[in-house]
Design an enzyme around this catalytic site. Structure first.
Site, PDB file in Angstrom:
ATOM      1  N   ASN A   7       0.732  -0.951   0.581  1.00  0.00           N
ATOM      2  CA  ASN A   7      -0.321  -0.224  -0.135  1.00  0.00           C
ATOM      3  C   ASN A   7       0.327   1.319   0.304  1.00  0.00           C
ATOM      4  O   ASN A   7       1.760   1.434   0.700  1.00  0.00           O
ATOM      5  CB  ASN A   7      -0.782  -0.204   1.693  1.00  0.00           C
ATOM      6  CG  ASN A   7      -2.259   0.924   1.235  1.00  0.00           C
ATOM      7  OD1 ASN A   7      -1.531   1.884   1.658  1.00  0.00           O
ATOM      8  ND2 ASN A   7      -3.490   0.700   1.748  1.00  0.00           N
ATOM      9  N   HIS A  10       0.777   5.924   1.426  1.00  0.00           N
ATOM     10  CA  HIS A  10       1.380   6.466   3.157  1.00  0.00           C
ATOM     11  C   HIS A  10       2.899   7.943   1.616  1.00  0.00           C
ATOM     12  O   HIS A  10       2.803   8.938   2.892  1.00  0.00           O
ATOM     13  CB  HIS A  10       2.026   6.073   3.776  1.00  0.00           C
ATOM     14  CG  HIS A  10       1.456   5.139   4.299  1.00  0.00           C
ATOM     15  ND1 HIS A  10       0.299   5.536   5.221  1.00  0.00           N
ATOM     16  CD2 HIS A  10       1.203   3.482   4.269  1.00  0.00           C
ATOM     17  CE1 HIS A  10      -0.614   4.731   5.765  1.00  0.00           C
ATOM     18  NE2 HIS A  10      -0.191   3.743   5.431  1.00  0.00           N
ATOM     19  N   ARG A  18       2.524  18.218   1.277  1.00  0.00           N
ATOM     20  CA  ARG A  18       3.606  19.697   1.199  1.00  0.00           C
ATOM     21  C   ARG A  18       2.983  20.310  -0.799  1.00  0.00           C
ATOM     22  O   ARG A  18       2.544  21.631  -0.626  1.00  0.00           O
ATOM     23  CB  ARG A  18       4.835  19.861   0.723  1.00  0.00           C
ATOM     24  CG  ARG A  18       5.379  19.893   1.581  1.00  0.00           C
ATOM     25  CD  ARG A  18       5.419  21.184   2.874  1.00  0.00           C
ATOM     26  NE  ARG A  18       6.717  22.289   2.493  1.00  0.00           N
ATOM     27  CZ  ARG A  18       7.604  22.539   1.943  1.00  0.00           C
ATOM     28  NH1 ARG A  18       8.812  21.972   3.286  1.00  0.00           N
ATOM     29  NH2 ARG A  18       8.678  23.731   1.358  1.00  0.00           N
ATOM     30  N   HIS A  43      -5.355   3.415  -1.785  1.00  0.00           N
ATOM     31  CA  HIS A  43      -6.700   3.940  -1.729  1.00  0.00           C
ATOM     32  C   HIS A  43      -7.520   5.208  -1.977  1.00  0.00           C
ATOM     33  O   HIS A  43      -6.603   6.212  -1.434  1.00  0.00           O
ATOM     34  CB  HIS A  43      -6.289   3.883  -0.203  1.00  0.00           C
ATOM     35  CG  HIS A  43      -8.368   3.549   0.355  1.00  0.00           C
ATOM     36  ND1 HIS A  43      -8.250   4.404   1.975  1.00  0.00           N
ATOM     37  CD2 HIS A  43      -9.409   4.264   0.029  1.00  0.00           C
ATOM     38  CE1 HIS A  43      -9.742   4.086   2.346  1.00  0.00           C
ATOM     39  NE2 HIS A  43      -9.913   4.565   1.354  1.00  0.00           N
ATOM     40  N   ARG A  45      -9.255   7.524  -1.626  1.00  0.00           N
ATOM     41  CA  ARG A  45      -9.807   8.353  -0.258  1.00  0.00           C
ATOM     42  C   ARG A  45     -11.624   9.568  -1.385  1.00  0.00           C
ATOM     43  O   ARG A  45     -10.990  10.332  -2.207  1.00  0.00           O
ATOM     44  CB  ARG A  45      -9.446   8.848   0.944  1.00  0.00           C
ATOM     45  CG  ARG A  45      -8.905   8.099   1.475  1.00  0.00           C
ATOM     46  CD  ARG A  45      -8.776   8.157   2.809  1.00  0.00           C
ATOM     47  NE  ARG A  45      -9.793   8.533   3.898  1.00  0.00           N
ATOM     48  CZ  ARG A  45      -9.996   7.312   4.810  1.00  0.00           C
ATOM     49  NH1 ARG A  45      -8.577   6.602   4.598  1.00  0.00           N
ATOM     50  NH2 ARG A  45     -11.126   7.664   5.596  1.00  0.00           N
ATOM     51  N   ARG A  49      -7.130  12.702   0.271  1.00  0.00           N
ATOM     52  CA  ARG A  49      -5.417  13.057   1.224  1.00  0.00           C
ATOM     53  C   ARG A  49      -4.437  12.899   0.812  1.00  0.00           C
ATOM     54  O   ARG A  49      -3.962  13.337   1.413  1.00  0.00           O
ATOM     55  CB  ARG A  49      -6.451  13.046   2.659  1.00  0.00           C
ATOM     56  CG  ARG A  49      -6.259  11.389   3.258  1.00  0.00           C
ATOM     57  CD  ARG A  49      -6.182  10.756   4.493  1.00  0.00           C
ATOM     58  NE  ARG A  49      -7.994  11.613   5.195  1.00  0.00           N
ATOM     59  CZ  ARG A  49      -8.544  11.008   5.924  1.00  0.00           C
ATOM     60  NH1 ARG A  49      -7.777  10.309   6.456  1.00  0.00           N
ATOM     61  NH2 ARG A  49      -9.613  11.297   5.719  1.00  0.00           N
ATOM     62  N   GLU A  70      -8.745   0.199  -3.677  1.00  0.00           N
ATOM     63  CA  GLU A  70      -9.638  -0.025  -2.768  1.00  0.00           C
ATOM     64  C   GLU A  70     -10.422   2.012  -2.370  1.00  0.00           C
ATOM     65  O   GLU A  70      -9.918   2.585  -2.394  1.00  0.00           O
ATOM     66  CB  GLU A  70      -8.012   0.297  -1.544  1.00  0.00           C
ATOM     67  CG  GLU A  70      -7.998  -0.330  -0.553  1.00  0.00           C
ATOM     68  CD  GLU A  70      -7.344  -0.503   0.739  1.00  0.00           C
ATOM     69  OE1 GLU A  70      -7.533   0.563   1.438  1.00  0.00           O
ATOM     70  OE2 GLU A  70      -5.996  -1.048   1.144  1.00  0.00           O
ATOM     71  N   THR A 100      -7.235   6.413   9.866  1.00  0.00           N
ATOM     72  CA  THR A 100      -6.791   5.481   8.647  1.00  0.00           C
ATOM     73  C   THR A 100      -8.029   4.809   8.512  1.00  0.00           C
ATOM     74  O   THR A 100      -8.819   5.491   9.554  1.00  0.00           O
ATOM     75  CB  THR A 100      -5.506   4.794   8.629  1.00  0.00           C
ATOM     76  OG1 THR A 100      -5.420   4.049   8.395  1.00  0.00           O
ATOM     77  CG2 THR A 100      -5.505   4.068  10.573  1.00  0.00           C
ATOM     78  N   THR A 101      -8.443   3.595   7.809  1.00  0.00           N
ATOM     79  CA  THR A 101      -9.656   2.661   7.863  1.00  0.00           C
ATOM     80  C   THR A 101      -9.434   2.533   9.284  1.00  0.00           C
ATOM     81  O   THR A 101      -8.873   1.844   9.893  1.00  0.00           O
ATOM     82  CB  THR A 101      -9.567   1.321   7.171  1.00  0.00           C
ATOM     83  OG1 THR A 101      -8.800   2.080   5.589  1.00  0.00           O
ATOM     84  CG2 THR A 101     -10.801   1.040   6.435  1.00  0.00           C
ATOM     85  N   GLU A 151     -11.062  -9.055   2.110  1.00  0.00           N
ATOM     86  CA  GLU A 151      -9.787  -9.262   3.141  1.00  0.00           C
ATOM     87  C   GLU A 151     -10.063  -8.637   4.993  1.00  0.00           C
ATOM     88  O   GLU A 151     -10.737  -8.465   5.133  1.00  0.00           O
ATOM     89  CB  GLU A 151      -9.058  -7.711   2.525  1.00  0.00           C
ATOM     90  CG  GLU A 151      -7.833  -7.363   3.689  1.00  0.00           C
ATOM     91  CD  GLU A 151      -6.701  -5.722   2.226  1.00  0.00           C
ATOM     92  OE1 GLU A 151      -6.953  -6.080   1.540  1.00  0.00           O
ATOM     93  OE2 GLU A 151      -6.200  -6.039   3.479  1.00  0.00           O
ATOM     94  N   HIS A 190      -3.405  -4.661   7.622  1.00  0.00           N
ATOM     95  CA  HIS A 190      -3.968  -3.986   8.562  1.00  0.00           C
ATOM     96  C   HIS A 190      -3.288  -3.532   9.917  1.00  0.00           C
ATOM     97  O   HIS A 190      -2.909  -4.429  10.517  1.00  0.00           O
ATOM     98  CB  HIS A 190      -5.545  -3.561   8.596  1.00  0.00           C
ATOM     99  CG  HIS A 190      -5.159  -1.719   8.608  1.00  0.00           C
ATOM    100  ND1 HIS A 190      -5.167  -1.119  10.249  1.00  0.00           N
ATOM    101  CD2 HIS A 190      -6.144  -0.670   7.824  1.00  0.00           C
ATOM    102  CE1 HIS A 190      -5.373   0.275   9.884  1.00  0.00           C
ATOM    103  NE2 HIS A 190      -5.992   0.863   8.594  1.00  0.00           N
ATOM    104  N   GLY A 191      -1.655  -2.719   9.811  1.00  0.00           N
ATOM    105  CA  GLY A 191      -1.625  -2.856  10.782  1.00  0.00           C
ATOM    106  C   GLY A 191      -0.382  -3.968  11.568  1.00  0.00           C
ATOM    107  O   GLY A 191       0.269  -4.056  12.087  1.00  0.00           O
TER     108      GLY A 191
HETATM  109  N1  PXP Z   1      -5.531  -3.124   3.433  1.00  0.00           N
HETATM  110  C1  PXP Z   1      -6.633  -2.171   4.142  1.00  0.00           C
HETATM  111  C2  PXP Z   1      -7.949  -1.961   3.575  1.00  0.00           C
HETATM  112  C3  PXP Z   1      -6.321  -0.982   4.182  1.00  0.00           C
HETATM  113  O1  PXP Z   1      -7.429   0.258   4.742  1.00  0.00           O
HETATM  114  C4  PXP Z   1      -4.901  -0.556   4.157  1.00  0.00           C
HETATM  115  C5  PXP Z   1      -4.156   1.171   5.121  1.00  0.00           C
HETATM  116  O2  PXP Z   1      -4.797   1.856   3.908  1.00  0.00           O
HETATM  117  C6  PXP Z   1      -4.168  -1.110   5.153  1.00  0.00           C
HETATM  118  C7  PXP Z   1      -4.892  -2.772   4.082  1.00  0.00           C
HETATM  119  C8  PXP Z   1      -2.865  -1.215   5.094  1.00  0.00           C
HETATM  120  O3  PXP Z   1      -2.398  -0.818   6.394  1.00  0.00           O
HETATM  121  P1  PXP Z   1      -0.617  -0.570   6.874  1.00  0.00           P
HETATM  122  O4  PXP Z   1      -0.534   1.027   6.285  1.00  0.00           O
HETATM  123  O5  PXP Z   1      -1.684  -0.103   8.179  1.00  0.00           O
HETATM  124  O6  PXP Z   1      -0.170  -1.574   6.912  1.00  0.00           O
END
Ligand code: PXP
Length: 248
Positions: A7, A10, A18, A43, A45, A49, A70, A100-101, A151, A190-191
């Site tokens: 992903n 970031h 900026r 993603h 959004r 953002r 996403e 975040t989600t 997922e 996620h995480g």
């Molecule tokens: N899966 C989904 C559905 C997410 O929304 C995200 C975060 O955007 C991730 C995976 C990745 O999460 P992380 O950035 O915490 O690794």
């Protein structure tokens, strides 16, 4: 062995801090692929953002692995997905005020709306994944409305104290088993971090892990290509001990 979707939101977060043109997530996706990424996830959004429409368009042209879009379950996003034709769409819940989600999609409560979106995307040849908590009712509803994948949300596992981590891991294992037994394909994410990924990577039946924040953070220290390579090694040869934590 699970594959690795990166992903790259970031990277766009830094650029949007900026409102300039760097760092650009498009060439960074290429570096992630060079490091061994099996797919690129963004993603888009509603509030734009981080990832912008321009990023999605260029990634569609340049990603050579798989592009996973996403997005929220809205008409605007469905139109964009149809126009872009990514390799798959992952529907996620979205609230403007969240960092975040947070939590999975409530498929049970939004069955009809999500089913209509899945039908629309399928009619354009786009497979769909639903980002859900590892809860039987959500898994069964996802199957009922013809999702291709789920997922499984690993966020609760990721933030659990060491005392609860095993319990949260068991939910992901059981959720994977349940989904597979219904014929659903399974991704997870996620995480996840370099410290907590291995027990999840060791679960049979999970096809792909979607990981972002930890890899982009590590990339600041060692470069994106090597950061992806390191994660790939952990996923390819995970320790089976659920409470093992890896120190780099
Ligand atoms: N899966 C989904 C559905 C997410 O929304 C995200 C975060 O955007 C991730 C995976 C990745 O999460 P992380 O950035 O915490 O690794």
């Amino acid at each position: 062995m699970a594959s690795l979707g990166i992903n790259i939101d970031h990277i766009a977060n830094v650029r949007e801090a900026r409102k300039t043109n760097e760092p650009d997530p498009v060439p960074m996706a290429f570096l992630a692929e060079l490091g061994g990424a099996d797919g690129i996830t963004v993603h888009l959004r509603e509030d734009r953002r981080h990832i912008q429409d321009r990023d999605l368009k260029l990634l569609k042209e340049t990603v050579r692995t798989r592009l996973n879009l996403e997005m929220a379950a809205t008409n605007e996003m469905v139109e964009i997905a149809i126009k872009t034709n990514p390799d798959m769409v992952t529907l996620v819940p979205e609230r403007r005020e969240e960092v975040t989600t947070e939590g999975g999609l409530d498929v049970v409560a939004q069955r009809i709306k999500i089913k209509t979106i899945i039908q629309r995307l399928h009619s354009h040849g786009i497979p769909v994944s639903l980002f859900i908590d590892p809860i039987n009712a959500q898994i069964e509803a996802s199957k009922e409305i013809n999702s291709n994948w789920v997922e499984l949300h690993t966020g609760n596992y990721a933030i659990a104290s060491w005392k609860n981590q095993e319990k949260e891991l068991a939910k992901i294992i059981e959720g994977t088993y349940k989904s597979n037994s219904l014929g659903l394909r399974v991704n997870a994410g996620h995480g996840l971090t370099y410290q907590n990924v291995e027990p999840i990577a060791a679960i049979e039946g999970i096809e792909e892990l979607n990981i972002g924040h930890t890899i982009i953070s590590r990339a600041l220290a060692i470069g994106l290509k090597d950061a992806v390579k390191e994660m790939k090694l952990l996923i390819q040869d995970p320790r089976k001990d659920p409470l093992f934590t890896h120190q780099i």
